[in-house]
Structure formats: C-alpha cells, structure tokens
Enzyme design. Structure first.
Site, PDB file in Angstrom:
ATOM      1  N   ASP A  71       1.011  -1.176   0.282  1.00  0.00           N
ATOM      2  CA  ASP A  71       0.243  -0.197   0.241  1.00  0.00           C
ATOM      3  C   ASP A  71       0.826   1.282   0.333  1.00  0.00           C
ATOM      4  O   ASP A  71       2.015   0.902   0.505  1.00  0.00           O
ATOM      5  CB  ASP A  71      -1.025   0.627   1.417  1.00  0.00           C
ATOM      6  CG  ASP A  71      -2.153   0.765   1.121  1.00  0.00           C
ATOM      7  OD1 ASP A  71      -2.366   1.507  -0.115  1.00  0.00           O
ATOM      8  OD2 ASP A  71      -2.605   0.821   2.234  1.00  0.00           O
TER       9      ASP A  71
ATOM     10  N   ASN B 205     -10.270  -2.424  -6.178  1.00  0.00           N
ATOM     11  CA  ASN B 205      -9.819  -1.366  -7.277  1.00  0.00           C
ATOM     12  C   ASN B 205     -10.121  -1.683  -8.543  1.00  0.00           C
ATOM     13  O   ASN B 205      -9.876  -1.183  -9.218  1.00  0.00           O
ATOM     14  CB  ASN B 205      -8.296  -2.847  -7.395  1.00  0.00           C
ATOM     15  CG  ASN B 205      -7.556  -2.477  -5.698  1.00  0.00           C
ATOM     16  OD1 ASN B 205      -6.304  -3.175  -5.557  1.00  0.00           O
ATOM     17  ND2 ASN B 205      -8.028  -1.434  -4.918  1.00  0.00           N
TER      18      ASN B 205
HETATM   19  C1  FPP Z   1      -2.176   0.053  -3.164  1.00  0.00           C
HETATM   20  O1  FPP Z   1      -1.512   1.474  -3.245  1.00  0.00           O
HETATM   21  C2  FPP Z   1      -1.582  -0.842  -4.394  1.00  0.00           C
HETATM   22  C3  FPP Z   1      -2.111  -1.047  -5.633  1.00  0.00           C
HETATM   23  C4  FPP Z   1      -3.327  -1.167  -5.472  1.00  0.00           C
HETATM   24  C5  FPP Z   1      -1.271  -1.923  -6.620  1.00  0.00           C
HETATM   25  C6  FPP Z   1       0.068  -2.613  -5.975  1.00  0.00           C
HETATM   26  C7  FPP Z   1       0.761  -2.853  -7.413  1.00  0.00           C
HETATM   27  C8  FPP Z   1       1.973  -2.459  -8.106  1.00  0.00           C
HETATM   28  C9  FPP Z   1       2.520  -2.399  -6.518  1.00  0.00           C
HETATM   29  C10 FPP Z   1       2.470  -3.325  -9.037  1.00  0.00           C
HETATM   30  C11 FPP Z   1       3.369  -3.856  -9.239  1.00  0.00           C
HETATM   31  C12 FPP Z   1       3.400  -5.687  -8.685  1.00  0.00           C
HETATM   32  C13 FPP Z   1       3.336  -6.698  -9.668  1.00  0.00           C
HETATM   33  C14 FPP Z   1       3.108  -7.657  -8.772  1.00  0.00           C
HETATM   34  C15 FPP Z   1       4.211  -6.883 -10.399  1.00  0.00           C
HETATM   35  P1  FPP Z   1      -2.148   1.960  -3.780  1.00  0.00           P
HETATM   36  O2  FPP Z   1      -2.655   3.013  -5.007  1.00  0.00           O
HETATM   37  O3  FPP Z   1      -3.860   2.126  -2.983  1.00  0.00           O
HETATM   38  O4  FPP Z   1      -1.935   3.977  -2.670  1.00  0.00           O
HETATM   39  P2  FPP Z   1      -2.386   4.542  -1.960  1.00  0.00           P
HETATM   40  O5  FPP Z   1      -3.400   4.356  -1.064  1.00  0.00           O
HETATM   41  O6  FPP Z   1      -1.342   5.956  -1.580  1.00  0.00           O
HETATM   42  O7  FPP Z   1      -3.471   5.457  -2.787  1.00  0.00           O
END
Ligand code: FPP
Length: 254
Positions: free
Chosen positions: A31, A79
C-alpha cells in the site's frame, strides 16, 4: 533491476540479518503507491511503477533470507472501481512486468501462481500470466503468488459453494465438513498459511485479504510506502517476526 545476484537497489546493499526463525510464507499488502507519487507531484501510475521495483527487491530479499512463499496483493476486487486510466495502467504494468522479468524469475527458480478472478483480467494479461505459470511449474524452489482481482470473502464463499455442490451431489456428508474441508476448497489449498503479514503505509486494516489464511499470522505494519519498501525494510519485518513468541492460543514455548 534483477532478482539474482546482479540486483542493484536504490539503497546500499543491506546486510542479511541473522534471523532466529524465518517464516515459510510472507503475505504483503503493498500500500501507499498513490501517496508516494502524490508527494512527489507525480501521476499515481509512477507510484505503481516504482512499486514494481520494490516487488523485485522483496523477491530478492525473500530468496536471500529463505522465505519460500511470497504472496503479494496486487489488485483487489474493489480496485476495479478505480479510474479507468489507473486500472488500465496497472494491467499494462503487470503484463509488462511478467514479460520483462520472466527469464529472471525462471532463472531464480521462482514459480508464479495467481489467486483471484483471473478470468476478469484483460486477455493479454491472462495470457502472459498463464504462460509464465506453466513455464515455472516444474523445478522451482520458491513461489511467488500474486493476488489479482482477489477478495477473501468471495474466495470463502466460493469454497462454501463448492462444498455445497458436493453435498447436493451426494459426494460429501455435510456432517463431515470441518475447517480442513473449507481450507481444501480455497483457491490454493496446497499453500501453507502465511506466518507473517506485512502492510505498508501505516493503515491498520486487512482489506479483504486472506481472511481465512491469516487467522494466526503475525502482523507487521510499517509507515513506509510500498515504493520505498526494499530489502532492508523486508529484513526489518523478518527481524520483528523472529522476536515474536507465537502461541496459537496456547502458552509461549520458545
Ligand atoms: C496500493 O497502493 C497498490 C496497488 C493497488 C497496486 C499494487 C501494484 C503494484 C505494486 C504493481 C506491481 C505488482 C506486481 C505484482 C508486479 P494505492 O494505490 O492504494 O496507494 P494509496 O493508498 O497511497 O493511494
């Protein structure tokens, strides 16, 4: 960046700590990508891209420390409600990641597995994942599980549905249903439960992630955003795990 010995990370190479005990399986809620990007005046997708570099760093750290299963929550069922641009960007990033790092994952004997509603993913992403899953299913030493379009309540409901179907077909006596039966009908029944769950960026929530499997897991929450979570941070989480006395409802024995 590479996963093997050549790998370079943004931080100086951290020492592998002497660990008293190493979890067999570590699950991670990655996250804070969006906030990492916002704080730098960058588009959210840049945060996800940098987060993909952390995936490589953590894979390397898992290998070095002897963690055999790593489950990463890459995309939840919720998501799908994000803006289309971000969803499309994340899907492209996933497909590119698998394509770009396939050889390296195979060279490092990492098996790829996916849990979630794979059939909801764009066809190109599905194809890339299926190809790599097949290529990596033999001769592996460690397993990377990517949770994609994943929701734990859905997984448990699907398990209940499968059991009910068997009962209705007379293949199973409802009176014999145990915790083991439910576990055997989850997405990846052969994978041991995670002993450690890491969540980055400070949120104190499970977010519909592995609710069944995390029943006895140790939780480790760090304020660090996922794009800044690299080998050193992973080792710190393992060190914290090593100091915990796990009781499973009993008394400390170690
Ligand atoms: C949460 O951060 C993260 C995600 C929804 C996506 C995670 C994906 C990756 C790290 C891409 C690569 C993955 C692989 C397996 C190659 P957020 O966007 O919710 O952050 P925020 O809470 O700060 O808005």
């Amino acid at each position: 960046m590479t996963i093997g010995v050549k790998l370079e990370t943004r931080n100086l190479k951290p020492e592998i700590p002497k660990l008293e005990k190493v979890p067999e399986h570590v699950a991670v809620i990655m996250d804070g990508n969006g906030r990492w990007a916002n704080e730098r005046g960058l588009p959210r997708l840049k945060g996800h891209e940098e987060g993909a570099q952390s995936v490589l760093a953590v894979l390397k750290a898992a290998k070095e420390s002897g963690v055999n299963y790593l489950t990463l929550y890459a995309f939840s069922t919720e998501n799908w409600n994000r803006p289309k641009d971000e969803v499309d960007g994340l899907m492209t990033l996933l497909a590119t990641f698998m394509q770009k790092h396939a050889r390296e994952l195979l060279k490092n004997k990492i098996r790829l597995r996916v849990m979630g509603e794979v059939d909801r993913l764009p066809k190109a992403v599905q194809a890339g994942l299926i190809k790599l899953m097949k290529q990596s299913e033999k001769g592996y030493e460690r397993t990377l599980i990517v949770a994609l379009s994943y929701g734990s309540r859905k997984e448990i409901a699907e398990s209940a549905k499968a059991i009910a179907r068997k009962a209705a077909a007379g293949e199973l006596d409802p009176e014999t249903v145990t915790e083991e039966t439910v576990a055997q009908h989850l997405y990846l029944p052969d994978v041991p439960d995670p002993e450690l769950m890491i969540r980055t960026s400070g949120e104190l929530r499970l977010s519909n992630f592995l609710l069944w499997q995390l029943s006895y897991a140790e939780l480790y929450v760090t304020e660090t955003y996922w794009p800044d979570f690299r080998e050193k941070e992973f080792f710190q989480a393992l060190e914290s795990f090593g100091k915990r006395g796990r009781r499973f409802g009993g008394v400390v024995t170690q």
